[in-house]
Design a protein around this motif. Structure first.
Motif, PDB file in Angstrom:
ATOM      1  N   VAL A 268       0.823  -1.214   0.000  1.00 43.57           N
ATOM      2  CA  VAL A 268       0.000   0.000   0.000  1.00 43.57           C
ATOM      3  C   VAL A 268       0.861   1.270   0.000  1.00 43.57           C
ATOM      4  O   VAL A 268       0.368   2.352   0.288  1.00 43.57           O
ATOM      5  CB  VAL A 268      -0.995   0.019   1.188  1.00 43.57           C
ATOM      6  N   SER A 269       2.111   1.134  -0.374  1.00 45.95           N
ATOM      7  CA  SER A 269       3.016   2.301  -0.348  1.00 45.95           C
ATOM      8  C   SER A 269       2.545   3.408  -1.290  1.00 45.95           C
ATOM      9  O   SER A 269       2.781   4.591  -1.025  1.00 45.95           O
ATOM     10  CB  SER A 269       4.447   1.888  -0.684  1.00 45.95           C
ATOM     11  N   THR A 270       1.859   3.058  -2.371  1.00 50.19           N
ATOM     12  CA  THR A 270       1.375   4.085  -3.307  1.00 50.19           C
ATOM     13  C   THR A 270       0.062   4.714  -2.842  1.00 50.19           C
ATOM     14  O   THR A 270      -0.454   5.617  -3.508  1.00 50.19           O
ATOM     15  CB  THR A 270       1.185   3.503  -4.723  1.00 50.19           C
ATOM     16  N   ASN A 271      -0.486   4.262  -1.730  1.00 53.54           N
ATOM     17  CA  ASN A 271      -1.723   4.835  -1.188  1.00 53.54           C
ATOM     18  C   ASN A 271      -1.471   6.132  -0.414  1.00 53.54           C
ATOM     19  O   ASN A 271      -2.415   6.798  -0.019  1.00 53.54           O
ATOM     20  CB  ASN A 271      -2.423   3.831  -0.260  1.00 53.54           C
ATOM     21  N   TRP A 272      -0.221   6.494  -0.202  1.00 55.86           N
ATOM     22  CA  TRP A 272       0.114   7.685   0.569  1.00 55.86           C
ATOM     23  C   TRP A 272       0.273   8.898  -0.342  1.00 55.86           C
ATOM     24  O   TRP A 272       0.864   8.803  -1.410  1.00 55.86           O
ATOM     25  CB  TRP A 272       1.411   7.466   1.357  1.00 55.86           C
ATOM     26  N   GLU A 273      -0.265  10.015   0.101  1.00 53.64           N
ATOM     27  CA  GLU A 273      -0.151  11.290  -0.613  1.00 53.64           C
ATOM     28  C   GLU A 273       0.179  12.386   0.386  1.00 53.64           C
ATOM     29  O   GLU A 273      -0.350  12.383   1.508  1.00 53.64           O
ATOM     30  CB  GLU A 273      -1.489  11.661  -1.286  1.00 53.64           C
ATOM     31  N   PRO A 274       1.006  13.336  -0.008  1.00 54.55           N
ATOM     32  CA  PRO A 274       1.216  14.479   0.878  1.00 54.55           C
ATOM     33  C   PRO A 274      -0.059  15.323   0.924  1.00 54.55           C
ATOM     34  O   PRO A 274      -0.842  15.329  -0.023  1.00 54.55           O
ATOM     35  CB  PRO A 274       2.355  15.254   0.213  1.00 54.55           C
ATOM     36  N   VAL A 275      -0.264  16.014   2.030  1.00 54.76           N
ATOM     37  CA  VAL A 275      -1.395  16.940   2.120  1.00 54.76           C
ATOM     38  C   VAL A 275      -1.092  18.075   1.150  1.00 54.76           C
ATOM     39  O   VAL A 275      -0.046  18.721   1.251  1.00 54.76           O
ATOM     40  CB  VAL A 275      -1.572  17.485   3.548  1.00 54.76           C
TER      41      VAL A 275
END
Length: 145
Positions: free
Chosen positions: A124-131
């Motif tokens: 799930v590493s690509t599920n992260w986004e910066p605010v």
């Protein structure tokens, strides 16, 4: 509902209050997407819409440790229906719910019948986004993930 001015929306972004940003549609067409942000509660959503103004794909993010995590992906299918807006009935809904430790649950609902399956050890590493900063949504609104 009266639309917010860009300054009002920017102030809501800064304070964490709820606001919705809608991509400017071409003359005479329905909007193609909207971004909803409420950072005070850790919520962000990107909703893609079809030519009838119906939701077709919804990415819901939650704020975890200062970053947004793509927690839920929901797609909607309307078959051959040409109903407009948020009152159209779907013929199929597919939902993926992700956890930060790599569990994904897939639920498919077709004509009122629901089936669910779970998978473990998913990357799930690509599920992260910066605010994002106000108005800088290009990474958040990527349709292909």
């Amino acid at each position: 509902m009266i639309p917010l001015t860009p300054e009002q929306a920017r102030n809501r972004h800064s304070s964490g209050e709820l606001y919705t940003a809608v991509a400017s549609p071409r003359e005479g067409t329905a909007p193609e997407l909207r971004v909803e942000m409420r950072l005070e509660t850790g919520y962000a959503s990107v909703v893609f819409m079809d030519e009838y103004g119906r939701d077709t794909l919804d990415y819901t993010f939650t704020l975890i440790s200062g970053a947004l995590f793509l927690e839920t992906v929901r797609s909607y299918s309307y078959g051959h229906s040409q109903e407009r807006g948020g009152y159209a009935d779907t013929d199929r809904t597919e939902t993926y719910e992700f956890t930060t430790n790599g569990v994904v649950q897939r639920t498919v609902e077709v004509d009122g019948q629901e089936s669910t399956e779970s998978r473990h050890d998913i990357d799930v590493s690509t599920n992260w986004e910066p605010v994002p900063d106000f108005g800088a949504y290009s990474s958040l609104i990527r349709r292909e993930r």
